[in-house]
Design a protein around this motif. Sequence first.
Motif, mmCIF file in Angstrom:
data_model
loop_
_atom_site.group_PDB
_atom_site.id
_atom_site.type_symbol
_atom_site.label_atom_id
_atom_site.label_comp_id
_atom_site.label_asym_id
_atom_site.label_seq_id
_atom_site.Cartn_x
_atom_site.Cartn_y
_atom_site.Cartn_z
ATOM 1 N N SER A 2 -6.456 -5.913 -5.764
ATOM 2 C CA SER A 2 -6.317 -5.469 -6.837
ATOM 3 C C SER A 2 -4.863 -4.854 -7.170
ATOM 4 C CB SER A 2 -7.333 -4.263 -7.434
ATOM 5 O OG SER A 2 -7.054 -3.189 -6.599
ATOM 6 N N LEU A 3 -4.083 -4.589 -6.151
ATOM 7 C CA LEU A 3 -2.786 -4.226 -6.153
ATOM 8 C C LEU A 3 -1.760 -5.656 -6.400
ATOM 9 C CD1 LEU A 3 -2.100 -1.576 -3.164
ATOM 10 C CD2 LEU A 3 -2.124 -0.825 -5.604
ATOM 11 N N ASN A 26 -1.837 -5.975 -10.159
ATOM 12 C CA ASN A 26 -1.101 -4.859 -10.879
ATOM 13 C C ASN A 26 0.085 -5.213 -11.385
ATOM 14 O OD1 ASN A 26 0.297 -2.413 -11.463
ATOM 15 N ND2 ASN A 26 -1.441 -1.504 -10.562
ATOM 16 N N SER A 62 -3.754 3.170 -7.343
ATOM 17 C CA SER A 62 -4.833 3.044 -6.469
ATOM 18 C C SER A 62 -5.300 1.672 -6.499
ATOM 19 C CB SER A 62 -6.069 3.997 -6.908
ATOM 20 O OG SER A 62 -6.332 3.709 -8.154
ATOM 21 N N GLY A 63 -6.334 1.478 -5.620
ATOM 22 C CA GLY A 63 -6.730 -0.062 -5.497
ATOM 23 C C GLY A 63 -6.729 -0.608 -4.111
ATOM 24 N N ASP A 64 -7.480 -1.458 -3.729
ATOM 25 C CA ASP A 64 -7.598 -2.153 -2.455
ATOM 26 C C ASP A 64 -6.167 -3.117 -2.738
ATOM 27 O OD1 ASP A 64 -8.451 -4.426 -4.084
ATOM 28 O OD2 ASP A 64 -10.292 -4.582 -2.955
ATOM 29 N N GLU A 109 0.746 -1.006 -0.097
ATOM 30 C CA GLU A 109 -0.035 0.010 0.116
ATOM 31 C C GLU A 109 0.915 1.104 0.066
ATOM 32 O OE1 GLU A 109 -2.689 -0.723 3.335
ATOM 33 O OE2 GLU A 109 -3.991 -1.962 1.834
#
Length: 164
Positions: A90-91, A94, A85-87, A76
């Motif tokens: 989802s990270l 990425n 961005s993203g929770d 994070e």
Amino acid sequence: MIFASGDIGEWQPDGSMKIIDRKKNIFKLSQGEYVAVENLENIYGLCSDIDSIWIYGNSFESFLVAIINPNEQALERWAEENGVSGDFDSLCENPKAKEYFLGELKKIGKEKKLKGFEFMKAVHLDPVPFDMDRDLLTPTFKKKRPQLLKYYQNVIDNLYKSAK
């Protein structure tokens, strides 16, 4: 040197023996290099952004891949610093996050003077830690390699396809 116990040791300059791995945790890559995977996991596990890492390779492939449980706060923080961005889930998907972790592994590998074939070519970030519920760890938190392979087989296949 291999003992009948299944331990693999390395003579140290002072004449002592250092246990570096177990025979069953060593495999050969397609060009014939032997990989002591537990030793590599210990080295790469020094990366503070990684909570856990499982490294995989086999004799039909020329390189290693890894499944990483990234540290949530570290991922994070990276996302915030890089405008991503993203929770957490989802990270982990990425591609830039995967590149970041490959870069961190590369830094440690160079620092520890690993050989070229001991570097990861591709990684998968799993937000769900390895656990006993899915039979991926023993009660003493050792990785169950055959079960990990079975559980992540599709991911491993995709990592090899995408990294070639």
